[in-house]
Motif scaffolding. Structure first.
Motif, PDB file in Angstrom:
ATOM      1  N   GLY A   7      88.151  54.979  24.764  1.00 44.05           N
ATOM      2  CA  GLY A   7      87.596  53.857  25.617  1.00 44.05           C
ATOM      3  C   GLY A   7      86.280  53.535  25.145  1.00 44.05           C
ATOM      4  N   ALA A   8      85.510  54.632  24.715  1.00 42.06           N
ATOM      5  CA  ALA A   8      84.175  54.485  24.134  1.00 42.06           C
ATOM      6  C   ALA A   8      84.244  53.686  22.639  1.00 42.06           C
ATOM      7  CB  ALA A   8      83.358  55.585  24.207  1.00 42.06           C
ATOM      8  N   ALA A   9      85.256  54.247  22.019  1.00 39.77           N
ATOM      9  CA  ALA A   9      85.423  53.535  20.563  1.00 39.77           C
ATOM     10  C   ALA A   9      85.772  52.368  20.685  1.00 39.77           C
ATOM     11  CB  ALA A   9      86.423  54.542  19.910  1.00 39.77           C
ATOM     12  N   LEU A  10      86.312  51.717  21.444  1.00 38.75           N
ATOM     13  CA  LEU A  10      86.825  50.404  21.851  1.00 38.75           C
ATOM     14  C   LEU A  10      86.152  49.498  22.927  1.00 38.75           C
ATOM     15  CD1 LEU A  10      90.810  50.775  21.612  1.00 38.75           C
ATOM     16  CD2 LEU A  10      89.254  49.986  19.763  1.00 38.75           C
ATOM     17  N   GLU A  11      84.968  50.023  23.318  1.00 43.80           N
ATOM     18  CA  GLU A  11      84.137  49.415  24.081  1.00 43.80           C
ATOM     19  C   GLU A  11      84.946  49.192  25.594  1.00 43.80           C
ATOM     20  OE1 GLU A  11      81.956  46.083  22.464  1.00 43.80           O
ATOM     21  OE2 GLU A  11      82.195  47.130  20.539  1.00 43.80           O
ATOM     22  N   VAL A  12      85.569  50.167  26.053  1.00 43.33           N
ATOM     23  CA  VAL A  12      86.353  50.200  27.178  1.00 43.33           C
ATOM     24  C   VAL A  12      85.589  51.145  28.082  1.00 43.33           C
ATOM     25  CG1 VAL A  12      88.500  50.645  28.455  1.00 43.33           C
ATOM     26  CG2 VAL A  12      88.552  49.202  26.290  1.00 43.33           C
ATOM     27  N   THR A  13      85.433  50.756  29.289  1.00 45.78           N
ATOM     28  CA  THR A  13      84.892  51.726  30.257  1.00 45.78           C
ATOM     29  C   THR A  13      85.801  51.758  31.585  1.00 45.78           C
ATOM     30  OG1 THR A  13      83.629  49.833  31.636  1.00 45.78           O
ATOM     31  CG2 THR A  13      82.552  51.010  29.647  1.00 45.78           C
ATOM     32  N   PHE A  14      85.522  52.697  32.455  1.00 46.58           N
ATOM     33  CA  PHE A  14      86.116  52.953  33.847  1.00 46.58           C
ATOM     34  C   PHE A  14      85.188  53.214  34.957  1.00 46.58           C
ATOM     35  CE2 PHE A  14      88.760  55.874  36.679  1.00 46.58           C
ATOM     36  CZ  PHE A  14      89.741  55.007  36.953  1.00 46.58           C
ATOM     37  N   ASP A  15      85.300  52.365  35.818  1.00 49.20           N
ATOM     38  CA  ASP A  15      84.476  52.466  37.020  1.00 49.20           C
ATOM     39  C   ASP A  15      84.716  53.307  38.027  1.00 49.20           C
ATOM     40  OD1 ASP A  15      86.417  50.658  38.157  1.00 49.20           O
ATOM     41  OD2 ASP A  15      84.940  49.168  38.386  1.00 49.20           O
ATOM     42  N   GLY A  16      86.006  54.017  37.842  1.00 49.02           N
ATOM     43  CA  GLY A  16      86.554  54.824  38.997  1.00 49.02           C
ATOM     44  C   GLY A  16      87.799  53.962  39.637  1.00 49.02           C
ATOM     45  N   ARG A  17      87.973  52.943  39.434  1.00 49.57           N
ATOM     46  CA  ARG A  17      89.036  52.057  39.808  1.00 49.57           C
ATOM     47  C   ARG A  17      89.625  51.194  38.760  1.00 49.57           C
ATOM     48  NH1 ARG A  17      88.338  49.915  45.882  1.00 49.57           N
ATOM     49  NH2 ARG A  17      87.625  51.829  46.680  1.00 49.57           N
ATOM     50  N   HIS A  18      88.850  50.594  37.787  1.00 48.24           N
ATOM     51  CA  HIS A  18      89.584  49.598  36.898  1.00 48.24           C
ATOM     52  C   HIS A  18      88.765  50.067  35.607  1.00 48.24           C
ATOM     53  CE1 HIS A  18      89.329  47.399  40.732  1.00 48.24           C
ATOM     54  NE2 HIS A  18      90.531  47.019  40.505  1.00 48.24           N
ATOM     55  N   TYR A  19      89.502  49.482  34.706  1.00 44.43           N
ATOM     56  CA  TYR A  19      89.093  49.650  33.303  1.00 44.43           C
ATOM     57  C   TYR A  19      88.456  48.057  32.763  1.00 44.43           C
ATOM     58  CZ  TYR A  19      92.219  53.433  33.673  1.00 44.43           C
ATOM     59  OH  TYR A  19      92.672  54.668  34.157  1.00 44.43           O
ATOM     60  N   HIS A  20      87.296  48.321  32.035  1.00 43.57           N
ATOM     61  CA  HIS A  20      86.678  46.841  31.790  1.00 43.57           C
ATOM     62  C   HIS A  20      86.724  46.936  30.246  1.00 43.57           C
ATOM     63  CE1 HIS A  20      85.539  46.361  35.934  1.00 43.57           C
ATOM     64  NE2 HIS A  20      85.511  47.492  36.063  1.00 43.57           N
ATOM     65  N   PHE A  21      86.918  45.565  29.726  1.00 46.62           N
ATOM     66  CA  PHE A  21      86.358  45.410  28.282  1.00 46.62           C
ATOM     67  C   PHE A  21      85.634  44.197  28.223  1.00 46.62           C
ATOM     68  CE2 PHE A  21      87.372  43.133  24.342  1.00 46.62           C
ATOM     69  CZ  PHE A  21      86.684  43.810  23.437  1.00 46.62           C
ATOM     70  N   ARG A  22      84.460  44.258  28.138  1.00 45.07           N
ATOM     71  CA  ARG A  22      83.506  42.936  28.263  1.00 45.07           C
ATOM     72  C   ARG A  22      83.604  42.361  29.614  1.00 45.07           C
ATOM     73  NH1 ARG A  22      82.612  41.337  21.976  1.00 45.07           N
ATOM     74  NH2 ARG A  22      82.316  43.388  21.450  1.00 45.07           N
ATOM     75  N   GLN A  23      84.132  41.191  29.613  1.00 54.10           N
ATOM     76  CA  GLN A  23      84.003  40.380  31.080  1.00 54.10           C
ATOM     77  C   GLN A  23      85.437  40.574  31.629  1.00 54.10           C
ATOM     78  OE1 GLN A  23      84.200  38.762  28.216  1.00 54.10           O
ATOM     79  NE2 GLN A  23      85.275  36.732  28.262  1.00 54.10           N
ATOM     80  N   TYR A  24      86.390  41.383  31.073  1.00 54.46           N
ATOM     81  CA  TYR A  24      87.645  41.582  31.365  1.00 54.46           C
ATOM     82  C   TYR A  24      88.054  42.790  32.279  1.00 54.46           C
ATOM     83  CZ  TYR A  24      88.388  37.688  28.328  1.00 54.46           C
ATOM     84  OH  TYR A  24      88.362  36.485  27.650  1.00 54.46           O
ATOM     85  N   ARG A  25      88.808  42.659  33.285  1.00 53.30           N
ATOM     86  CA  ARG A  25      89.080  43.874  34.307  1.00 53.30           C
ATOM     87  C   ARG A  25      90.559  44.257  34.325  1.00 53.30           C
ATOM     88  NH1 ARG A  25      88.240  43.897  40.564  1.00 53.30           N
ATOM     89  NH2 ARG A  25      90.301  43.146  40.640  1.00 53.30           N
ATOM     90  N   TYR A  26      91.007  45.497  34.109  1.00 49.95           N
ATOM     91  CA  TYR A  26      92.223  45.924  33.925  1.00 49.95           C
ATOM     92  C   TYR A  26      92.643  46.949  35.064  1.00 49.95           C
ATOM     93  CZ  TYR A  26      91.650  43.654  29.641  1.00 49.95           C
ATOM     94  OH  TYR A  26      91.459  42.474  28.631  1.00 49.95           O
ATOM     95  N   ASP A  27      93.805  46.901  35.610  1.00 50.79           N
ATOM     96  CA  ASP A  27      94.287  47.744  36.471  1.00 50.79           C
ATOM     97  C   ASP A  27      95.079  49.127  35.679  1.00 50.79           C
ATOM     98  OD1 ASP A  27      93.710  46.688  38.887  1.00 50.79           O
ATOM     99  OD2 ASP A  27      95.529  45.598  39.038  1.00 50.79           O
ATOM    100  N   HIS A  28      95.299  48.948  34.419  1.00 53.41           N
ATOM    101  CA  HIS A  28      95.946  49.758  33.730  1.00 53.41           C
ATOM    102  C   HIS A  28      95.322  50.121  32.343  1.00 53.41           C
ATOM    103  CE1 HIS A  28      99.261  49.758  36.425  1.00 53.41           C
ATOM    104  NE2 HIS A  28      99.344  48.411  36.366  1.00 53.41           N
ATOM    105  N   LEU A  29      94.943  51.416  32.055  1.00 57.91           N
ATOM    106  CA  LEU A  29      94.268  51.803  30.667  1.00 57.91           C
ATOM    107  C   LEU A  29      94.978  51.251  29.414  1.00 57.91           C
ATOM    108  CD1 LEU A  29      92.164  53.156  28.990  1.00 57.91           C
ATOM    109  CD2 LEU A  29      93.605  55.362  29.275  1.00 57.91           C
ATOM    110  N   ASP A  30      96.314  51.332  29.485  1.00 54.98           N
ATOM    111  CA  ASP A  30      96.959  50.790  28.198  1.00 54.98           C
ATOM    112  C   ASP A  30      96.644  49.134  28.081  1.00 54.98           C
ATOM    113  OD1 ASP A  30      98.024  53.078  27.818  1.00 54.98           O
ATOM    114  OD2 ASP A  30     100.082  52.693  28.549  1.00 54.98           O
ATOM    115  N   ASP A  31      96.478  48.648  29.145  1.00 60.24           N
ATOM    116  CA  ASP A  31      96.487  47.105  28.876  1.00 60.24           C
ATOM    117  C   ASP A  31      95.148  46.673  28.385  1.00 60.24           C
ATOM    118  OD1 ASP A  31      98.918  46.439  30.133  1.00 60.24           O
ATOM    119  OD2 ASP A  31      98.066  46.087  32.024  1.00 60.24           O
TER     120      ASP A  31
END
Length: 109
Positions: A7-31
């Protein structure tokens, strides 16, 4: 490599519930990883110069919340609280629904 490192390499974070890439939010890490990876490969992509890696532990209700949930018959699965067929991100919203839908219930504040 663990998910937090990927995630860090691709600028993806996890807030404990959702994965985030920039302004987008995802329920699944793969997405999140799939989209972030595609963006990184796109011509002209620029890394976020202020990106801060964050990977919090998976959210779970605490003991006090579990007591309240039990008292009000509120469920929790897949990061969401539930009352019947309704799903909520916040326990307060589920409690508010119970107060509205079951007005005879005495719901502690």
């Amino acid at each position: 490599m663990n998910p937090a490192d990927i995630g860090a390499a691709l600028e993806v974070t996890f807030d404990g519930r959702h994965y985030h890439f920039r302004q987008y939010r995802y329920d699944h890490l793969d997405d999140a990883l799939r989209y972030a990876s595609a963006q990184h490969r796109a011509p002209g992509f620029m890394k976020d110069s202020v990106f801060q890696p964050q990977w919090l532990p998976k959210f779970a209700p605490d003991e006090a919340q579990e007591v309240q949930m039990r008292d009000l018959d509120i469920g929790f699965a897949a990061g969401r609280f539930s009352v019947g067929a309704y799903r909520y991100e916040k326990l307060d919203d589920a409690v508010a629904y119970v107060r509205h839908a079951r007005p005879g219930n005495i719901v502690p504040q």
